[in-house]
Motif scaffolding. Sequence first.
Motif, PDB file in Angstrom:
ATOM      1  N   MET A   1      72.150   3.767  80.079  1.00  0.00           N
ATOM      2  CA  MET A   1      71.539   4.426  81.212  1.00  0.00           C
ATOM      3  C   MET A   1      70.744   5.631  80.726  1.00  0.00           C
ATOM      4  O   MET A   1      71.190   6.395  79.900  1.00  0.00           O
ATOM      5  CB  MET A   1      72.634   4.838  82.187  1.00  0.00           C
ATOM      6  CG  MET A   1      72.108   5.393  83.447  1.00  0.00           C
ATOM      7  SD  MET A   1      73.494   5.551  84.597  1.00  0.00           S
ATOM      8  CE  MET A   1      72.598   5.344  86.061  1.00  0.00           C
ATOM      9  N   VAL A   2      69.533   5.836  81.258  1.00  0.00           N
ATOM     10  CA  VAL A   2      68.651   6.925  80.845  1.00  0.00           C
ATOM     11  C   VAL A   2      68.912   8.147  81.705  1.00  0.00           C
ATOM     12  O   VAL A   2      69.055   8.048  82.920  1.00  0.00           O
ATOM     13  CB  VAL A   2      67.167   6.501  80.985  1.00  0.00           C
ATOM     14  CG1 VAL A   2      66.259   7.641  80.629  1.00  0.00           C
ATOM     15  CG2 VAL A   2      66.883   5.284  80.138  1.00  0.00           C
ATOM     16  N   ASP A   3      68.957   9.327  81.061  1.00  0.00           N
ATOM     17  CA  ASP A   3      69.142  10.576  81.791  1.00  0.00           C
ATOM     18  C   ASP A   3      67.774  11.055  82.278  1.00  0.00           C
ATOM     19  O   ASP A   3      67.003  11.641  81.532  1.00  0.00           O
ATOM     20  CB  ASP A   3      69.796  11.612  80.875  1.00  0.00           C
ATOM     21  CG  ASP A   3      70.069  12.925  81.590  1.00  0.00           C
ATOM     22  OD1 ASP A   3      70.574  13.836  80.931  1.00  0.00           O
ATOM     23  OD2 ASP A   3      69.779  13.050  82.791  1.00  0.00           O
ATOM     24  N   ASP A   4      67.465  10.796  83.556  1.00  0.00           N
ATOM     25  CA  ASP A   4      66.165  11.155  84.132  1.00  0.00           C
ATOM     26  C   ASP A   4      65.978  12.655  84.268  1.00  0.00           C
ATOM     27  O   ASP A   4      64.853  13.138  84.312  1.00  0.00           O
ATOM     28  CB  ASP A   4      65.984  10.506  85.511  1.00  0.00           C
ATOM     29  CG  ASP A   4      65.792   9.000  85.403  1.00  0.00           C
ATOM     30  OD1 ASP A   4      65.342   8.545  84.340  1.00  0.00           O
ATOM     31  OD2 ASP A   4      66.100   8.308  86.387  1.00  0.00           O
ATOM     32  N   SER A   5      67.036  13.419  84.346  1.00  0.00           N
ATOM     33  CA  SER A   5      66.882  14.859  84.552  1.00  0.00           C
ATOM     34  C   SER A   5      66.217  15.519  83.351  1.00  0.00           C
ATOM     35  O   SER A   5      65.442  16.451  83.498  1.00  0.00           O
ATOM     36  CB  SER A   5      68.234  15.521  84.837  1.00  0.00           C
ATOM     37  OG  SER A   5      69.078  15.402  83.696  1.00  0.00           O
ATOM     38  N   LYS A   6      66.468  15.030  82.140  1.00  0.00           N
ATOM     39  CA  LYS A   6      65.837  15.615  80.959  1.00  0.00           C
ATOM     40  C   LYS A   6      64.361  15.225  80.872  1.00  0.00           C
ATOM     41  O   LYS A   6      63.533  16.040  80.529  1.00  0.00           O
ATOM     42  CB  LYS A   6      66.573  15.180  79.690  1.00  0.00           C
ATOM     43  CG  LYS A   6      67.919  15.833  79.554  1.00  0.00           C
ATOM     44  CD  LYS A   6      68.600  15.430  78.273  1.00  0.00           C
ATOM     45  CE  LYS A   6      69.971  16.055  78.185  1.00  0.00           C
ATOM     46  NZ  LYS A   6      70.706  15.653  77.002  1.00  0.00           N
ATOM     47  N   THR A   7      64.050  13.984  81.186  1.00  0.00           N
ATOM     48  CA  THR A   7      62.650  13.563  81.105  1.00  0.00           C
ATOM     49  C   THR A   7      61.832  14.150  82.239  1.00  0.00           C
ATOM     50  O   THR A   7      60.655  14.396  82.082  1.00  0.00           O
ATOM     51  CB  THR A   7      62.528  12.028  81.106  1.00  0.00           C
ATOM     52  OG1 THR A   7      63.179  11.518  82.255  1.00  0.00           O
ATOM     53  CG2 THR A   7      63.090  11.435  79.847  1.00  0.00           C
ATOM     54  N   ALA A   8      62.442  14.406  83.377  1.00  0.00           N
ATOM     55  CA  ALA A   8      61.701  14.980  84.507  1.00  0.00           C
ATOM     56  C   ALA A   8      61.311  16.429  84.235  1.00  0.00           C
ATOM     57  O   ALA A   8      60.277  16.878  84.666  1.00  0.00           O
ATOM     58  CB  ALA A   8      62.523  14.897  85.780  1.00  0.00           C
ATOM     59  N   LYS A   9      62.120  17.178  83.502  1.00  0.00           N
ATOM     60  CA  LYS A   9      61.824  18.581  83.231  1.00  0.00           C
ATOM     61  C   LYS A   9      60.716  18.741  82.202  1.00  0.00           C
ATOM     62  O   LYS A   9      59.911  19.635  82.292  1.00  0.00           O
ATOM     63  CB  LYS A   9      63.080  19.308  82.746  1.00  0.00           C
ATOM     64  CG  LYS A   9      64.116  19.475  83.841  1.00  0.00           C
ATOM     65  CD  LYS A   9      65.341  20.162  83.311  1.00  0.00           C
ATOM     66  CE  LYS A   9      66.420  20.226  84.382  1.00  0.00           C
ATOM     67  NZ  LYS A   9      67.646  20.807  83.875  1.00  0.00           N
ATOM     68  N   LYS A  10      60.688  17.879  81.232  1.00  0.00           N
ATOM     69  CA  LYS A  10      59.714  18.022  80.156  1.00  0.00           C
ATOM     70  C   LYS A  10      58.259  17.927  80.634  1.00  0.00           C
ATOM     71  O   LYS A  10      57.466  18.806  80.330  1.00  0.00           O
ATOM     72  CB  LYS A  10      59.999  17.000  79.046  1.00  0.00           C
ATOM     73  CG  LYS A  10      59.192  17.257  77.805  1.00  0.00           C
ATOM     74  CD  LYS A  10      59.642  16.365  76.677  1.00  0.00           C
ATOM     75  CE  LYS A  10      58.859  16.694  75.422  1.00  0.00           C
ATOM     76  NZ  LYS A  10      59.283  15.892  74.306  1.00  0.00           N
ATOM     77  N   PRO A  11      57.865  16.920  81.445  1.00  0.00           N
ATOM     78  CA  PRO A  11      56.493  16.880  81.928  1.00  0.00           C
ATOM     79  C   PRO A  11      56.120  18.110  82.761  1.00  0.00           C
ATOM     80  O   PRO A  11      55.021  18.599  82.694  1.00  0.00           O
ATOM     81  CB  PRO A  11      56.421  15.606  82.757  1.00  0.00           C
ATOM     82  CG  PRO A  11      57.496  14.735  82.210  1.00  0.00           C
ATOM     83  CD  PRO A  11      58.581  15.686  81.793  1.00  0.00           C
ATOM     84  N   THR A  12      57.077  18.630  83.558  1.00  0.00           N
ATOM     85  CA  THR A  12      56.804  19.820  84.351  1.00  0.00           C
ATOM     86  C   THR A  12      56.476  20.992  83.438  1.00  0.00           C
ATOM     87  O   THR A  12      55.534  21.728  83.687  1.00  0.00           O
ATOM     88  CB  THR A  12      58.014  20.151  85.258  1.00  0.00           C
ATOM     89  OG1 THR A  12      58.281  19.020  86.070  1.00  0.00           O
ATOM     90  CG2 THR A  12      57.748  21.354  86.122  1.00  0.00           C
ATOM     91  N   GLN A  14      55.271  20.836  80.435  1.00  0.00           N
ATOM     92  CA  GLN A  14      53.956  20.588  79.848  1.00  0.00           C
ATOM     93  C   GLN A  14      52.852  20.897  80.859  1.00  0.00           C
ATOM     94  O   GLN A  14      51.854  21.479  80.516  1.00  0.00           O
ATOM     95  CB  GLN A  14      53.845  19.142  79.370  1.00  0.00           C
ATOM     96  CG  GLN A  14      54.667  18.875  78.128  1.00  0.00           C
ATOM     97  CD  GLN A  14      54.643  17.415  77.731  1.00  0.00           C
ATOM     98  OE1 GLN A  14      54.309  16.547  78.537  1.00  0.00           O
ATOM     99  NE2 GLN A  14      55.012  17.138  76.502  1.00  0.00           N
ATOM    100  N   ARG A  15      53.072  20.517  82.100  1.00  0.00           N
ATOM    101  CA  ARG A  15      52.058  20.805  83.117  1.00  0.00           C
ATOM    102  C   ARG A  15      51.881  22.305  83.299  1.00  0.00           C
ATOM    103  O   ARG A  15      50.779  22.796  83.457  1.00  0.00           O
ATOM    104  CB  ARG A  15      52.405  20.133  84.436  1.00  0.00           C
ATOM    105  CG  ARG A  15      52.042  18.659  84.464  1.00  0.00           C
ATOM    106  CD  ARG A  15      52.109  18.138  85.873  1.00  0.00           C
ATOM    107  NE  ARG A  15      53.480  18.117  86.365  1.00  0.00           N
ATOM    108  CZ  ARG A  15      54.277  17.059  86.339  1.00  0.00           C
ATOM    109  NH1 ARG A  15      53.844  15.923  85.845  1.00  0.00           N
ATOM    110  NH2 ARG A  15      55.490  17.128  86.803  1.00  0.00           N
ATOM    111  N   ALA A  16      52.990  23.055  83.295  1.00  0.00           N
ATOM    112  CA  ALA A  16      52.895  24.510  83.433  1.00  0.00           C
ATOM    113  C   ALA A  16      52.126  25.090  82.259  1.00  0.00           C
ATOM    114  O   ALA A  16      51.264  25.956  82.434  1.00  0.00           O
ATOM    115  CB  ALA A  16      54.289  25.129  83.521  1.00  0.00           C
TER     116      ALA A  16
END
Length: 192
Positions: A1-12, A14-16
Motif C-alpha cells: 500500500m502506498v502512503d499518499d500523505s507523503k507524496t501529496a506534500k511533496k508536490p505542494t 514544489q509548487r510553493a
Amino acid sequence: MVDDSKTAKKPTAQRADAQQNHGRILAAAKARFASDGPNAAMDAIARDAGVAVGTLYHHFGSKEGLLNLVIHEHFQVVMDFLASLQDSADPWWAVEQLVRGMAKRQLKDRAFKTMIQQHTNLIAASSQAKQGINPAIQSLIDRAKAAGLVRADLQAGDLSILLAGLPIGDDQAEQRERYLAIVLQGIKSESS
C-alpha cells in the motif's frame, strides 16, 4: 500500500517553491527591463532573482515570453486599480483617485513607457494588454458626469494628455502636487 500523505506534500512544496521563484523572477525582470530595456540579459535577470537561468527559461520559455508577461502584469495592476474605484459611492473621489493614481504611475513607469515606445514589437503587446483601460477610465468619468461633478466634454484620453506636463523630478513633489490640484480643478464641472 502506498502512503499518499507523503507524496501529496511533496508536490505542494514544489509548487510553493516554484511560485516563489516565479515571483522573484518577475520582480527581477521588471527591475532589469526598467533599467536596461528589452535588451536586459536573461543571465542578469536570473542572477538578480537568485535562480539558475534554466529556471527562468523553464518558467517563461523565452525572453519575449517573460517580457510579454511583465507587460501584461503591469497593465493588470492598472486594471485592478481601476476596478477598485468602480464601486465607490463618491464619483468625484473615484475620479480624483484615478487622476492621482495615473500621476503616480506616470512617475513610477517612465522607463517602462520609454522601453515600449522604442521597440515596435512591444507596442503590439502593450496595446493588447491595455485594451480595457480606457473603457474603465471612461466609466469612472461617465459616473462623475452623470452626477454633475466633471466637465461634460471630459474624455478618458484627455487625462493622460493633461498629466503629461507634470514635473517628474524627485525634487519637484510640491510643484507636481500644485499642478495636480490645477488639473483636478480644471476637470470639475462649473456647477460643482
